[in-house]
Design a protein around this motif. Structure first.
Motif, PDB file in Angstrom:
ATOM      1  N   PHE A 163       3.109  -1.886  -3.305  1.00 16.81           N
ATOM      2  CA  PHE A 163       4.383  -2.257  -2.849  1.00 16.81           C
ATOM      3  C   PHE A 163       5.474  -0.938  -2.872  1.00 16.81           C
ATOM      4  O   PHE A 163       6.538  -1.428  -1.856  1.00 16.81           O
ATOM      5  N   ARG A 164       5.257  -0.578  -4.186  1.00 21.03           N
ATOM      6  CA  ARG A 164       6.383   1.276  -4.392  1.00 21.03           C
ATOM      7  C   ARG A 164       5.681   1.920  -3.450  1.00 21.03           C
ATOM      8  O   ARG A 164       7.233   2.451  -3.079  1.00 21.03           O
ATOM      9  N   GLN A 165       4.862   2.133  -2.984  1.00 16.49           N
ATOM     10  CA  GLN A 165       4.504   3.313  -1.977  1.00 16.49           C
ATOM     11  C   GLN A 165       5.456   2.940  -0.247  1.00 16.49           C
ATOM     12  O   GLN A 165       6.362   2.076  -0.354  1.00 16.49           O
ATOM     13  N   ILE A 166       4.704   3.641   0.578  1.00 18.41           N
ATOM     14  CA  ILE A 166       4.898   3.336   1.786  1.00 18.41           C
ATOM     15  C   ILE A 166       4.637   1.890   2.303  1.00 18.41           C
ATOM     16  O   ILE A 166       3.618   1.301   2.339  1.00 18.41           O
ATOM     17  N   LEU A 224       7.570   4.019 -13.063  1.00 15.87           N
ATOM     18  CA  LEU A 224       7.528   2.744 -12.350  1.00 15.87           C
ATOM     19  C   LEU A 224       8.893   2.069 -12.803  1.00 15.87           C
ATOM     20  O   LEU A 224       9.112   1.283 -11.527  1.00 15.87           O
ATOM     21  N   ASP A 225       9.489   2.633 -13.437  1.00 15.38           N
ATOM     22  CA  ASP A 225      11.129   2.193 -13.436  1.00 15.38           C
ATOM     23  C   ASP A 225      11.792   3.101 -11.742  1.00 15.38           C
ATOM     24  O   ASP A 225      11.983   2.609 -11.365  1.00 15.38           O
ATOM     25  N   VAL A 226      11.417   3.671 -11.255  1.00 10.19           N
ATOM     26  CA  VAL A 226      11.539   4.720 -10.522  1.00 10.19           C
ATOM     27  C   VAL A 226      11.259   4.102  -9.195  1.00 10.19           C
ATOM     28  O   VAL A 226      12.059   3.363  -8.554  1.00 10.19           O
ATOM     29  N   GLY A 227      10.723   3.552  -9.085  1.00  8.98           N
ATOM     30  CA  GLY A 227       9.744   2.856  -7.982  1.00  8.98           C
ATOM     31  C   GLY A 227      10.152   1.204  -8.072  1.00  8.98           C
ATOM     32  O   GLY A 227      10.197   1.112  -6.930  1.00  8.98           O
ATOM     33  N   ASP A 228      10.463   0.879  -9.636  1.00  9.02           N
ATOM     34  CA  ASP A 228      11.174  -0.424  -9.133  1.00  9.02           C
ATOM     35  C   ASP A 228      12.857  -0.475  -8.945  1.00  9.02           C
ATOM     36  O   ASP A 228      13.282  -1.994  -8.793  1.00  9.02           O
TER      37      ASP A 228
END
Length: 349
Positions: A163-166, A224-228
């Motif tokens: 869910f961090r992606q498109i 991962l922190d960037v994505g979250d």
């Protein structure tokens, strides 16, 4: 197929093995269920999908492998796009169903299938999964009435993604509309069994001696922190919301006299000695969003190659000098001319 499976199976980590065994037990016992494989990029979800595919297909079971995008479907063994395989309408609504008709070859295939694997699920609107649920209940329920009351008519479904992606594309949709279109906003989600992969395989956190590499661990955690959304962001004039982050100095290749040479030497150390080492080349890549940068890097790498240069030319259209050009264009579409099969034919002739 069995040999391929054995090679893949040996590389499964404990997290992957747990879902592999659960799915195999579910399919063998003819149990239904909706499973979601969640993991950030680099946890090699596709690797696990293909391991499951080879296992079941080697035992003569039919497994349908689909993905939400064409590129992702190419990475699955005999994969197809979900819209193509299940005839999903392009314009989805709450009451949409798939275009699979009773007593057709495709309907017969649904009866014979033992498992459906759907990659990049977060990209697709929830109505697509609900349409498949309604369609399978209708088709599989025609032979067994009890299937009409079961989730996906008792067909086990493995979906996965990050869910961090498109997320689903909603034309001119606001954040709330995009979020509401996701699969985890569907009524189906409350029946979903969630499995999580956490070990990043794309950037291996272990050294050759088996020790933890703290620098690689720190990089994986930062990604991962960037994505979250846990990394502080700033905004520029005209931005609706903060969307700019600062990359830590330790993750940046230091500038040199020649930036391209610096990054190439960093990613491909001792390239002149190991240019024929397939394992060395396979585990390295330089990614860039710009074609000009890609061309410059490729040109630099070609200069470093040792040995005789060979040029292989390709064509994606029929020569218009032929009198039967129209007939040949119909017989040899662009997709065929750019395929690996056509290239093999040229090399063997």
């Amino acid at each position: 197929m069995k040999t391929l499976h054995d090679n893949l199976f040996r590389s499964l980590n404990p997290e992957q093995l747990a879902l592999y065994e659960r799915l195999f037990e579910t399919v063998t016992n003819k149990e239904g269920g909706l499973y979601f494989l969640y993991g950030p990029g680099g946890t090699v979800k596709t690797f696990l999908y293909n391991t499951i595919l080879t296992k079941l297909r080697s035992e003569k079971m039919i497994v349908l492998a689909v993905a939400s995008s064409g590129i992702a479907s190419l990475l699955l063994l005999e994969g197809r796009t979900a819209h193509n395989r299940f005839v999903i309408p392009l314009e989805l609504m709450e009451n949409s169903t798939c275009g699979i008709k009773q007593k057709t070859h495709l309907a017969a295939l649904m009866h014979e299938a033992r498992l459906i694997i759907w990659d990049k699920a977060p990209m697709t609107q929830r109505y697509a999964f609900e349409a498949l649920d309604k369609t399978l209940r209708d088709i599989l329920g025609s032979k067994k009435e009890a299937n009409r009351t079961k989730l996906f008519a008792g067909m086990p479904i493995l979906i996965g993604g990050d869910f961090r992606q498109i997320l689903p594309v909603i034309p001119k949709g606001k954040r709330q509309e995009v979020v509401n279109a996701c699969i985890n906003r569907s009524e189906l989600w409350k029946f979903c069994h969630l499995h999580t992969l956490s070990r990043i395989m794309r950037v291996n956190e272990y050294t050759l001696s088996g020790q933890i590499d703290s620098r690689k661990c720190a990089f994986n955690k930062w990604v991962l922190d960037v994505g979250d959304g846990n990394v502080p962001a700033s905004s520029k004039e005209g931005d609706d919301e903060p969307s700019w982050i600062k990359i830590p100095e330790e993750f940046i290749v230091k500038n040199g006299i020649n930036p391209i040479e610096t990054i190439v030497d960093t990613i491909f150390p001792e390239f002149h000695l190991r240019q024929d080492d397939e394992d060395y080349l396979r585990e390295r890549a330089i990614l860039t969003p710009g074609n000009d940068d890609a061309d410059a890097i490729n040109k630099h790498m070609f200069k470093k190659l040792q040995g005789e240069t060979m040029t292989f030319k390709s064509s994606d259209e029929i020569c218009k000098g032929y009198t039967d050009c129209i007939e040949q264009q119909q017989s040899y579409p662009v997709e065929y001319l750019t395929s690996s099969i056509f290239r093999v034919c040229l090399l063997t002739n």
